[in-house]
Design a protein around this motif. Structure first.
Motif, PDB file in Angstrom:
ATOM      1  N   ARG A  58       0.851  -1.192   0.000  1.00 17.99           N
ATOM      2  CA  ARG A  58       0.000   0.000   0.000  1.00 17.99           C
ATOM      3  C   ARG A  58       0.880   1.234   0.000  1.00 17.99           C
ATOM      4  N   PHE A  59       0.486   2.232  -0.778  1.00 21.07           N
ATOM      5  CA  PHE A  59       1.241   3.470  -0.894  1.00 21.07           C
ATOM      6  C   PHE A  59       0.342   4.637  -0.506  1.00 21.07           C
ATOM      7  N   CYS A  60       0.928   5.610   0.176  1.00 20.41           N
ATOM      8  CA  CYS A  60       0.146   6.772   0.610  1.00 20.41           C
ATOM      9  C   CYS A  60       0.967   8.044   0.395  1.00 20.41           C
ATOM     10  N   LEU A  61       0.450   8.942  -0.441  1.00 23.45           N
ATOM     11  CA  LEU A  61       1.109  10.212  -0.714  1.00 23.45           C
ATOM     12  C   LEU A  61       0.854  11.176   0.443  1.00 23.45           C
ATOM     13  N   THR A  62       1.912  11.877   0.884  1.00 22.26           N
ATOM     14  CA  THR A  62       1.775  12.822   2.003  1.00 22.26           C
ATOM     15  C   THR A  62       2.517  14.126   1.689  1.00 22.26           C
ATOM     16  N   ASN A  63       2.227  15.143   2.497  1.00 16.74           N
ATOM     17  CA  ASN A  63       3.023  16.366   2.417  1.00 16.74           C
ATOM     18  C   ASN A  63       4.305  16.172   3.232  1.00 16.74           C
ATOM     19  N   PHE A  79       5.986   9.813   0.194  1.00 13.89           N
ATOM     20  CA  PHE A  79       4.981   8.759   0.275  1.00 13.89           C
ATOM     21  C   PHE A  79       5.522   7.635   1.138  1.00 13.89           C
ATOM     22  N   ASN A  80       4.593   6.991   1.839  1.00 10.08           N
ATOM     23  CA  ASN A  80       4.983   5.855   2.657  1.00 10.08           C
ATOM     24  C   ASN A  80       4.498   4.570   2.017  1.00 10.08           C
ATOM     25  N   ILE A  81       5.175   3.498   2.378  1.00 11.44           N
ATOM     26  CA  ILE A  81       4.902   2.190   1.793  1.00 11.44           C
ATOM     27  C   ILE A  81       4.642   1.208   2.921  1.00 11.44           C
ATOM     28  N   ASP A  82       3.521   0.549   2.869  1.00 16.11           N
ATOM     29  CA  ASP A  82       3.165  -0.463   3.860  1.00 16.11           C
ATOM     30  C   ASP A  82       3.402  -1.828   3.235  1.00 16.11           C
ATOM     31  N   LEU A  83       4.583  -2.383   3.497  1.00 19.74           N
ATOM     32  CA  LEU A  83       4.934  -3.680   2.932  1.00 19.74           C
ATOM     33  C   LEU A  83       4.210  -4.799   3.669  1.00 19.74           C
ATOM     34  N   PRO A  84       3.910  -5.892   2.984  1.00 19.29           N
ATOM     35  CA  PRO A  84       3.270  -7.040   3.647  1.00 19.29           C
ATOM     36  C   PRO A  84       4.290  -7.894   4.397  1.00 19.29           C
ATOM     37  N   VAL A  85       5.166  -7.236   5.160  1.00 28.50           N
ATOM     38  CA  VAL A  85       6.153  -7.895   6.025  1.00 28.50           C
ATOM     39  C   VAL A  85       6.240  -7.056   7.288  1.00 28.50           C
TER      40      VAL A  85
END
Length: 202
Positions: A58-63, A79-85
């Motif tokens: 999952r990726f989320c764009l942020t300021n 942007f942050n990345i929510d890895l499945p680990v």
């Protein structure tokens, strides 16, 4: 004349990875429309998991403060990345990168047009600590490119200077980052980026 690949940082240390897909259209006009569609997808980072498909990160764009934002990516956003680990301690379970450069050329009549976006690991902007919140060190970069050459549109991810982030972090992150980084090509990043570049062109 500018070409997309000139914006990929030089490879100087660590590992290098390259993943790409391409699609050829019947004529240049159709290819231009395909390019615009893929470029729009590239810049809507928060939708990447939808383009990559089931099981993707999952990726989320942020300021720059880490607050979620909508719309297209711009230089200076993160942007942050929510890895499945299991996630890092430094990022409270997330990997963080900053978009340090975006270059674009759109011209339906030109032989080539492109969008190139380079991101680099950074600390979690929501924290005071300055530890890089990513399994790679901040010398590492990922450059995402969508381009059209003639009737062919391609999407690619170019990793450069990929080095495990296993110094100046706590013991949990030292072990975790080393394992994730060393297995990235076949374990996490590789399959993720292969699915993404394919999805950007669909």
């Amino acid at each position: 004349m500018k070409h997309a690949e000139q914006f990929i940082p030089d490879q100087e240390t660590g590992s290098q990875t390259d993943f790409s897909e391409e699609r050829t259209f019947e004529n240049q006009a159709q290819a231009h429309e395909g390019f615009k569609r893929a470029a729009s997808r590239l810049l809507t980072v928060s939708e990447w998991h939808n383009y990559a498909g089931a099981g993707s990160s999952r990726f989320c764009l942020t300021n720059n403060l880490g607050d979620e934002v909508t719309g297209f990516a711009v230089e200076g956003f993160l942007f942050n990345i929510d890895l499945p680990v299991p996630g890092s301690s430094a990022g409270d379970g997330l990997e963080w990168v900053m978009i340090e450069r975006i270059e674009a050329k759109e011209d339906a009549k030109a032989t080539e047009e492109f969008v190139a976006m380079t991101a680099r690991p950074v600390p979690d902007p929501r924290k005071i600590e300055s530890e890089t919140a990513h399994f790679f060190k901040d010398v590492s970069t990922s450059t995402f490119i969508v381009k059209r050459v003639g009737k062919t549109v391609s999407a690619a991810v170019h990793g450069r200077n990929e080095t495990p982030n296993n110094s100046d972090v706590n013991i949990h992150d030292k072990i975790r980052n080393t394992v994730v980084a060393l297995t990235a090509r076949v374990g996490m990043s590789g399959p993720q980026w292969k699915k993404l570049v394919k999805g950007l062109l669909e």
